[in-house]
Design a protein around this motif. Structure first.
Motif, PDB file in Angstrom:
ATOM      1  N   SER A 106       1.125  -1.533  -0.014  1.00 27.75           N
ATOM      2  CA  SER A 106      -0.022  -0.065   0.434  1.00 27.75           C
ATOM      3  C   SER A 106       0.892   0.995   0.137  1.00 27.75           C
ATOM      4  CB  SER A 106      -1.241   0.187   1.026  1.00 27.75           C
ATOM      5  OG  SER A 106      -1.548  -0.950   1.439  1.00 27.75           O
ATOM      6  N   LEU A 107       0.998   2.246  -1.411  1.00 27.04           N
ATOM      7  CA  LEU A 107       1.715   3.148  -0.531  1.00 27.04           C
ATOM      8  C   LEU A 107       0.314   4.195  -1.093  1.00 27.04           C
ATOM      9  CD1 LEU A 107       4.062   4.159  -1.076  1.00 27.04           C
ATOM     10  CD2 LEU A 107       4.454   4.549  -3.725  1.00 27.04           C
ATOM     11  N   TYR A 108       0.320   5.215  -0.266  1.00 30.37           N
ATOM     12  CA  TYR A 108      -1.182   6.624  -0.811  1.00 30.37           C
ATOM     13  C   TYR A 108      -1.034   7.388  -0.887  1.00 30.37           C
ATOM     14  CZ  TYR A 108      -2.966   2.639   2.377  1.00 30.37           C
ATOM     15  OH  TYR A 108      -3.413   1.358   3.011  1.00 30.37           O
ATOM     16  N   GLN A 148       2.967  -5.748  -5.970  1.00 31.75           N
ATOM     17  CA  GLN A 148       1.859  -4.713  -7.019  1.00 31.75           C
ATOM     18  C   GLN A 148       1.433  -3.902  -5.781  1.00 31.75           C
ATOM     19  OE1 GLN A 148      -2.218  -7.342  -7.544  1.00 31.75           O
ATOM     20  NE2 GLN A 148      -2.424  -6.056  -5.550  1.00 31.75           N
ATOM     21  N   ILE A 149       2.243  -2.277  -6.661  1.00 29.25           N
ATOM     22  CA  ILE A 149       0.987  -1.094  -5.714  1.00 29.25           C
ATOM     23  C   ILE A 149      -0.379  -0.851  -5.512  1.00 29.25           C
ATOM     24  CG2 ILE A 149       1.607   1.244  -5.502  1.00 29.25           C
ATOM     25  CD1 ILE A 149       4.399  -0.065  -4.855  1.00 29.25           C
ATOM     26  N   ASN A 150      -1.110  -1.173  -3.973  1.00 32.30           N
ATOM     27  CA  ASN A 150      -2.325  -0.625  -4.435  1.00 32.30           C
ATOM     28  C   ASN A 150      -2.081   0.861  -4.131  1.00 32.30           C
ATOM     29  OD1 ASN A 150      -2.753  -3.232  -5.022  1.00 32.30           O
ATOM     30  ND2 ASN A 150      -3.050  -3.809  -2.848  1.00 32.30           N
ATOM     31  N   THR A 151      -2.706   1.329  -4.395  1.00 27.36           N
ATOM     32  CA  THR A 151      -3.791   3.185  -3.366  1.00 27.36           C
ATOM     33  C   THR A 151      -4.620   2.986  -3.555  1.00 27.36           C
ATOM     34  OG1 THR A 151      -1.395   3.852  -4.688  1.00 27.36           O
ATOM     35  CG2 THR A 151      -2.923   5.542  -4.274  1.00 27.36           C
ATOM     36  N   THR A 152      -5.573   3.593  -2.130  1.00 27.86           N
ATOM     37  CA  THR A 152      -7.032   3.665  -1.822  1.00 27.86           C
ATOM     38  C   THR A 152      -6.695   5.411  -2.272  1.00 27.86           C
ATOM     39  OG1 THR A 152      -6.757   2.265  -0.358  1.00 27.86           O
ATOM     40  CG2 THR A 152      -8.461   4.397  -0.655  1.00 27.86           C
ATOM     41  N   SER A 156       2.245  -4.993 -11.029  1.00 27.52           N
ATOM     42  CA  SER A 156       0.640  -4.213 -11.306  1.00 27.52           C
ATOM     43  C   SER A 156       0.185  -2.909 -10.632  1.00 27.52           C
ATOM     44  CB  SER A 156      -0.785  -5.462 -11.169  1.00 27.52           C
ATOM     45  OG  SER A 156       0.066  -5.692  -9.980  1.00 27.52           O
ATOM     46  N   TYR A 157      -0.501  -2.019 -10.564  1.00 33.22           N
ATOM     47  CA  TYR A 157      -1.023  -0.910  -9.788  1.00 33.22           C
ATOM     48  C   TYR A 157      -2.462  -0.992 -10.595  1.00 33.22           C
ATOM     49  CZ  TYR A 157      -1.085   3.755  -8.252  1.00 33.22           C
ATOM     50  OH  TYR A 157      -1.635   5.258  -8.064  1.00 33.22           O
ATOM     51  N   HIS A 158      -2.728  -1.687  -8.300  1.00 33.96           N
ATOM     52  CA  HIS A 158      -4.707  -0.863  -9.072  1.00 33.96           C
ATOM     53  C   HIS A 158      -4.470   0.271  -7.213  1.00 33.96           C
ATOM     54  CE1 HIS A 158      -4.921  -5.911  -8.813  1.00 33.96           C
ATOM     55  NE2 HIS A 158      -3.892  -5.916  -9.719  1.00 33.96           N
ATOM     56  N   ILE A 159      -5.784   0.317  -7.844  1.00 28.14           N
ATOM     57  CA  ILE A 159      -6.850   1.985  -7.248  1.00 28.14           C
ATOM     58  C   ILE A 159      -7.531   1.654  -6.513  1.00 28.14           C
ATOM     59  CG2 ILE A 159      -7.482   3.537  -8.270  1.00 28.14           C
ATOM     60  CD1 ILE A 159      -5.036   4.092 -10.237  1.00 28.14           C
ATOM     61  N   PHE A 160      -7.527   1.669  -5.693  1.00 31.24           N
ATOM     62  CA  PHE A 160      -8.842   1.225  -5.028  1.00 31.24           C
ATOM     63  C   PHE A 160     -10.376   2.496  -4.605  1.00 31.24           C
ATOM     64  CE2 PHE A 160      -5.967  -1.852  -4.251  1.00 31.24           C
ATOM     65  CZ  PHE A 160      -7.029  -3.359  -4.210  1.00 31.24           C
ATOM     66  N   PHE A 161     -10.951   2.816  -4.138  1.00 32.85           N
ATOM     67  CA  PHE A 161     -11.665   3.408  -3.326  1.00 32.85           C
ATOM     68  C   PHE A 161     -11.965   3.254  -1.887  1.00 32.85           C
ATOM     69  CE2 PHE A 161     -12.682   3.171  -8.152  1.00 32.85           C
ATOM     70  CZ  PHE A 161     -12.236   4.411  -8.268  1.00 32.85           C
ATOM     71  N   LEU A 162     -12.531   4.809  -1.626  1.00 30.41           N
ATOM     72  CA  LEU A 162     -12.352   4.677  -0.143  1.00 30.41           C
ATOM     73  C   LEU A 162     -13.996   4.802   0.703  1.00 30.41           C
ATOM     74  CD1 LEU A 162     -10.484   5.162   2.951  1.00 30.41           C
ATOM     75  CD2 LEU A 162     -11.361   7.614   2.585  1.00 30.41           C
ATOM     76  N   VAL A 163     -14.400   3.038   0.652  1.00 26.25           N
ATOM     77  CA  VAL A 163     -15.664   3.629   1.094  1.00 26.25           C
ATOM     78  C   VAL A 163     -15.731   3.278   2.705  1.00 26.25           C
ATOM     79  CG1 VAL A 163     -18.213   1.868   0.965  1.00 26.25           C
ATOM     80  CG2 VAL A 163     -15.716   1.839  -0.367  1.00 26.25           C
ATOM     81  N   PRO A 164     -16.575   4.204   3.321  1.00 23.45           N
ATOM     82  CA  PRO A 164     -16.632   4.310   5.375  1.00 23.45           C
ATOM     83  C   PRO A 164     -18.139   3.692   5.520  1.00 23.45           C
ATOM     84  CG  PRO A 164     -17.730   5.990   3.857  1.00 23.45           C
ATOM     85  CD  PRO A 164     -17.355   5.694   2.443  1.00 23.45           C
TER      86      PRO A 164
END
Length: 198
Positions: free
Chosen positions: A115-117, A152-156, A179-187
């Motif tokens: 995870s890299l933010y 793999q790098i993940n970013t929210t 790969s580079y995966h992008i996620f959305f922050l879900v409260p």
């Protein structure tokens, strides 16, 4: 620690069964002072892994919290591999020293998703709530690469790092990430601090 079972033939992130989903949910987020007392024991985790392997030879993602807080993580990674699963790790990489990376490789880890933010220390540290987190993550990534563990790098995405998404992607490319995966922050609960990221 949480374990996700993903079968590429069924699509990314597909849980193999509701039963496995319930078992996986028993893994509680690890606390910075150590694993939750509600986490599965080593033997319970092994039973889960063995049951997962009976459904499919899938990708097994160890996540958390921070899965490296478990002393038995290397044993569980090795055990998953013995049953034909592809063990991977979702981590912030801050605990991955050269020795840790070597042990992960020896245990049979197939990929580390880090995870890299943010593209800068300021944004990454702000998201993590800890100064020095950015440097520790970069050091962990370097140690993973030196141990020849695929990355793999993940970013929210949040409004605080949206402008850096392209730079993070460029970093992932330069670091040799697969790969580079992008996620959305879900409260999922009411938290004033969490809403400051939107």
């Amino acid at each position: 620690l949480k374990i996700r079972v993903c079968d590429p033939a069924m699509g990314s992130g597909h849980f193999l069964s509701e039963v496995l989903g319930v078992l996986a949910d028993r893994y509680q987020k690890a606390l910075y002072k150590g694993a939750s007392s509600e986490s599965l024991t080593t033997e319970e985790a092994k039973r889960f892994i063995k049951e997962a392997a009976s459904f499919s030879k899938a990708i097994l993602v160890f996540s958390g919290g921070e899965p490296l807080l478990r002393e038995d993580i290397y044993e569980l990674i090795r055990y998953a591999g013995e049953f034909g699963l592809k063990p991977t790790l979702a981590t912030n990489a801050s605990l991955i020293s050269r020795e840790t990376a070597g042990r992960l490789k020896e245990a049979g880890l197939k990929l580390a998703a880090v995870s890299l933010y943010g593209a800068t220390a300021k944004n990454h540290n702000s998201f993590c709530g800890q100064s020095g987190a950015f440097e520790k993550t970069l050091e962990g990534i370097k140690n993973l690469k030196n141990a020849n563990i695929p990355l793999q790098i993940n970013t929210t995405i949040t409004r605080k790092n949206l402008a850096e998404i392209e730079q993070i992607g460029e970093f992932a490319l330069s670091a040799g990430a697969l790969s580079y995966h992008i996620f959305f922050l879900v409260p999922v609960f009411s938290c004033p601090y969490l809403y400051s990221f939107f």
